[in-house]
Scaffold this motif. Structure first.
Motif, short mmCIF file in Angstrom:
data_model
loop_
_atom_site.label_atom_id
_atom_site.label_comp_id
_atom_site.label_asym_id
_atom_site.label_seq_id
_atom_site.Cartn_x
_atom_site.Cartn_y
_atom_site.Cartn_z
N GLY A 81 -2.96 -25.41 3.43
CA GLY A 81 -3.97 -24.37 3.61
C GLY A 81 -3.84 -23.59 4.90
O GLY A 81 -4.76 -22.90 5.30
N PHE A 82 -2.69 -23.67 5.56
CA PHE A 82 -2.54 -23.01 6.85
C PHE A 82 -2.75 -21.50 6.81
O PHE A 82 -3.19 -20.93 7.80
CB PHE A 82 -1.20 -23.35 7.52
N PRO A 83 -2.51 -20.79 5.68
CA PRO A 83 -2.77 -19.35 5.71
C PRO A 83 -4.23 -18.99 5.98
O PRO A 83 -4.52 -17.91 6.46
CB PRO A 83 -2.33 -18.87 4.32
N ALA A 84 -5.14 -19.93 5.72
CA ALA A 84 -6.56 -19.66 5.96
C ALA A 84 -6.97 -20.02 7.39
O ALA A 84 -8.12 -19.78 7.78
CB ALA A 84 -7.41 -20.45 4.97
N MET A 85 -6.07 -20.57 8.16
CA MET A 85 -6.39 -20.99 9.53
C MET A 85 -6.22 -19.82 10.51
O MET A 85 -5.80 -18.74 10.13
CB MET A 85 -5.46 -22.13 9.96
N ASP A 86 -6.54 -20.07 11.79
CA ASP A 86 -6.38 -19.01 12.78
C ASP A 86 -4.89 -18.75 13.03
O ASP A 86 -4.03 -19.53 12.66
CB ASP A 86 -7.13 -19.32 14.07
N ARG A 87 -4.62 -17.62 13.67
CA ARG A 87 -3.24 -17.17 13.83
C ARG A 87 -2.36 -18.16 14.57
O ARG A 87 -1.20 -18.38 14.21
CB ARG A 87 -3.20 -15.81 14.51
N SER A 88 -2.88 -18.77 15.62
CA SER A 88 -2.04 -19.69 16.38
C SER A 88 -1.65 -20.90 15.53
O SER A 88 -0.53 -21.40 15.63
CB SER A 88 -2.73 -20.15 17.66
N TYR A 89 -2.55 -21.34 14.65
CA TYR A 89 -2.21 -22.45 13.78
C TYR A 89 -1.20 -22.01 12.72
O TYR A 89 -0.31 -22.76 12.36
CB TYR A 89 -3.44 -23.07 13.12
N GLN A 90 -1.32 -20.78 12.24
CA GLN A 90 -0.36 -20.26 11.28
C GLN A 90 1.03 -20.25 11.89
O GLN A 90 2.01 -20.65 11.25
CB GLN A 90 -0.75 -18.85 10.83
N GLU A 91 1.13 -19.81 13.14
CA GLU A 91 2.43 -19.78 13.83
C GLU A 91 2.97 -21.20 13.97
O GLU A 91 4.16 -21.44 13.72
CB GLU A 91 2.28 -19.14 15.21
N TYR A 92 2.11 -22.13 14.35
CA TYR A 92 2.52 -23.54 14.48
C TYR A 92 3.04 -24.07 13.14
O TYR A 92 4.09 -24.69 13.08
CB TYR A 92 1.34 -24.38 14.97
N LEU A 94 4.17 -22.46 10.48
CA LEU A 94 5.42 -21.83 10.07
C LEU A 94 6.61 -22.39 10.86
O LEU A 94 7.68 -22.64 10.29
CB LEU A 94 5.33 -20.31 10.22
N ASP A 95 6.42 -22.60 12.14
CA ASP A 95 7.48 -23.20 12.96
C ASP A 95 7.80 -24.61 12.47
O ASP A 95 8.97 -24.96 12.30
CB ASP A 95 7.06 -23.22 14.42
N LYS A 96 6.78 -25.39 12.21
CA LYS A 96 6.97 -26.77 11.74
C LYS A 96 7.69 -26.78 10.38
O LYS A 96 8.59 -27.57 10.16
CB LYS A 96 5.61 -27.44 11.63
N LEU A 97 7.29 -25.89 9.48
CA LEU A 97 7.92 -25.82 8.15
C LEU A 97 9.38 -25.37 8.26
O LEU A 97 10.23 -25.88 7.54
CB LEU A 97 7.13 -24.88 7.24
N ALA A 98 9.66 -24.44 9.16
CA ALA A 98 11.06 -24.00 9.34
C ALA A 98 11.92 -25.17 9.78
O ALA A 98 13.06 -25.32 9.32
CB ALA A 98 11.12 -22.87 10.36
#
Length: 170
Positions: A81-92, A94-98
């Motif tokens: 559900g990270f797309p619904a989180m704040d931007r800094s968590y989205q960046e985190y 995406l980095d973790k998934l990469a």
């Protein structure tokens, strides 16, 4: 495996509720996993444990909940559900998934959602993540090609690189 009658389950709950981390608490966390579907009535207790400050306990509780909820594997690390989180968590996220590479394939729908983010950096990181997922991200090629008209050159370049990487992947 043993008997998991009401008395044993009550003891597991009691051991897991101890505020002090100990071998008994850890054994209780492992027992939740062994309960399988029988742990479903204990989900509220597991949800409380998933927010505990001890990483080992919270991670184990999240894994058991993930198995009960049949969540995608990447969700077990708390990324669901990270797309619904704040931007800094989205960046985190995406980095973790990469960094997970192809094993993050079940997160592709959420990553593709981020291609529509109002944040330039999040859109770029989504392209970067899809590139690192590699060949499993082939399903995202139409969305990546659409990024060729993005207002940001950073995103356009990221999308072009992701397309090249995904298409070249075996």
């Amino acid at each position: 495996m043993g008997d998991y009658g009401p008395a044993v389950v009550a003891a597991i709950i009691e051991d897991s509720s101890n505020p002090v981390y100990s071998y008994r608490k850890w054994d209780a966390m492992l027992a939740f996993d062994r309960l399988g579907e029988r742990a479903r009535p204990l989900m509220p207790h597991l949800e409380r444990l998933s927010a505990e400050g001890n990483y080992a306990v919270s991670f184990q509780a999240k894994m058991v909940l993930g198995n009960l909820n049949r969540e995608p594997a990447y969700a077990l690390g708390g990324l669901h559900g990270f797309p619904a989180m704040d931007r800094s968590y989205q960046e985190y996220a995406l980095d973790k998934l990469a960094k997970l590479g192809p094993t993050a394939a079940d997160a592709i729908p959420d990553v593709v959602t981020e291609l529509r983010s109002p944040s330039t950096i999040v859109r770029f990181m989504a392209t970067w993540t899809l590139a690192h997922v590699g060949s499993p991200a082939r399903t995202s090629l139409p969305q990546l090609r659409a990024m060729g008209s993005d207002s940001s050159s950073l995103v356009r370049d990221g999308a072009a690189e992701a397309i090249r990487t995904i298409e070249a992947a075996p």
